[in-house]
Scaffold this active site. Sequence first.
Site, PDB file in Angstrom:
ATOM      1  N   SER A   1       0.802  -1.229   0.000  1.00 20.52           N
ATOM      2  CA  SER A   1       0.000   0.000   0.000  1.00 20.52           C
ATOM      3  C   SER A   1       0.838   1.283   0.000  1.00 20.52           C
ATOM      4  O   SER A   1       0.491   2.229  -0.712  1.00 20.52           O
ATOM      5  CB  SER A   1      -0.982   0.001   1.169  1.00 20.52           C
ATOM      6  OG  SER A   1      -1.984  -0.965   0.928  1.00 20.52           O
TER       7      SER A   1
ATOM      8  N   LYS B   1     -10.293  -5.647  10.104  1.00 17.23           N
ATOM      9  CA  LYS B   1     -11.348  -5.155   9.200  1.00 17.23           C
ATOM     10  C   LYS B   1     -12.755  -5.212   9.810  1.00 17.23           C
ATOM     11  O   LYS B   1     -13.598  -4.388   9.488  1.00 17.23           O
ATOM     12  CB  LYS B   1     -11.337  -5.927   7.876  1.00 17.23           C
ATOM     13  CG  LYS B   1     -10.217  -5.519   6.941  1.00 17.23           C
ATOM     14  CD  LYS B   1     -10.411  -6.175   5.570  1.00 17.23           C
ATOM     15  CE  LYS B   1      -9.239  -5.877   4.663  1.00 17.23           C
ATOM     16  NZ  LYS B   1      -9.469  -6.360   3.288  1.00 17.23           N
TER      17      LYS B   1
ATOM     18  N   ASP C   1     -12.892  -2.485  -1.051  1.00 14.46           N
ATOM     19  CA  ASP C   1     -12.531  -3.770  -1.671  1.00 14.46           C
ATOM     20  C   ASP C   1     -13.528  -4.142  -2.760  1.00 14.46           C
ATOM     21  O   ASP C   1     -13.165  -4.751  -3.766  1.00 14.46           O
ATOM     22  CB  ASP C   1     -12.500  -4.891  -0.620  1.00 14.46           C
ATOM     23  CG  ASP C   1     -11.290  -4.798   0.294  1.00 14.46           C
ATOM     24  OD1 ASP C   1     -10.245  -4.299  -0.154  1.00 14.46           O
ATOM     25  OD2 ASP C   1     -11.395  -5.241   1.459  1.00 14.46           O
TER      26      ASP C   1
ATOM     27  N   TYR D   1      -2.510 -12.921  -5.651  1.00 19.51           N
ATOM     28  CA  TYR D   1      -1.626 -12.265  -6.619  1.00 19.51           C
ATOM     29  C   TYR D   1      -0.150 -12.537  -6.370  1.00 19.51           C
ATOM     30  O   TYR D   1       0.719 -11.924  -6.991  1.00 19.51           O
ATOM     31  CB  TYR D   1      -1.906 -10.763  -6.715  1.00 19.51           C
ATOM     32  CG  TYR D   1      -1.743 -10.002  -5.427  1.00 19.51           C
ATOM     33  CD1 TYR D   1      -0.504  -9.521  -5.030  1.00 19.51           C
ATOM     34  CD2 TYR D   1      -2.834  -9.776  -4.604  1.00 19.51           C
ATOM     35  CE1 TYR D   1      -0.359  -8.831  -3.841  1.00 19.51           C
ATOM     36  CE2 TYR D   1      -2.713  -9.094  -3.414  1.00 19.51           C
ATOM     37  CZ  TYR D   1      -1.476  -8.625  -3.039  1.00 19.51           C
ATOM     38  OH  TYR D   1      -1.341  -7.953  -1.858  1.00 19.51           O
TER      39      TYR D   1
ATOM     40  N   GLY E   1      -5.033 -10.940  -9.753  1.00 23.69           N
ATOM     41  CA  GLY E   1      -5.585 -10.320  -8.550  1.00 23.69           C
ATOM     42  C   GLY E   1      -4.965  -8.981  -8.166  1.00 23.69           C
ATOM     43  O   GLY E   1      -5.496  -8.261  -7.317  1.00 23.69           O
TER      44      GLY E   1
END
Length: 270
Positions: A15, A64, A100, A217, A238
């Site tokens: 990120s 989350k 997401d 990914y 992904g």
Amino acid sequence: MKAGLIGHPVAHSKSPLIHEYWMKQYGVTGEYNLIDAPPEALEETIKRLIDEGYDGFNVTVPHKEAILPFCDWLDEGAKAIGAVNSVSIKDGRLLGHNTDVYGFIQNLKSSGAVKTLQGKTALILGAGGAARAVIYGLMKEGAKKIYLCNRTRKKAENLQNEFGTIIEVIDWKNREDQNANINLLVNTTSLGMTGKPKLKFSMKDLSHNAVVNDIVYTPLETPLLQNAVTQGNQAVTGIGMLIYQAAPAFELWTGIQPEVNDDLQNLVLS
Ligand code: ATR
């Protein structure tokens, strides 16, 4: 912009690369910090970020769901999925978003492999957190039917109870039985990830027009995707989901709608 990512662990996150790329591209000064916080430190970490004047932050595993009670407002997706991955802080209030869903849908659409999901039938493998975002995204985009298949059937049944009759649960051992009927296959399990067992899935009877997408990914070309390409099917990796989920978060914090380009994609993969 003052932002970051709260998770545990967070050290290997991509990120910062993404947000720092956009900051540079759009001349935004500031910082995007990796903030490692174990579950017991979540509340004090949030308070610290508010006190330090953060514009917001991303949230990843294992927070989350745990972040929900601290949010003063939730967007529609976060409410439906029960998970927040992006927070903006306004006047000390936490606004919880789930980007997401956007990441998943935008990855499919921008790949060119999927023009519309309206009226389409999908098979989802897995029934964890990622599957929840995928199900919600497909429903929002007007998909007609979702076959949901998970090693632990009960977890798929729980999602069926929650999201409704659009979902039909199928046994893990019968996961290829609907191949002739699906337009899209999405792997949301961790199978195929580096260091994890391979996902065993036969493409027999799959329509040539069906699209295969892997949320995994690492590696980028999973055995599932390689198999799909060998069969002549379009495969969507992904990595785009990761990049596209970051875009609305960057916009929340800066007001700038950032562009996703090949340069950024290559940077994230390098
Ligand atoms: P996430 O939040 O990323 O979706 P998760 O909640 O840990 O991660 O879910 C991982 C998914 O991979 C689950 O659907 C899990 O199946 P179970 O619910 O039966 O555990 C699936 N998974 C992991 N290892 C698997 C394996 N060896 N065979 C089949 N499915 C597996």
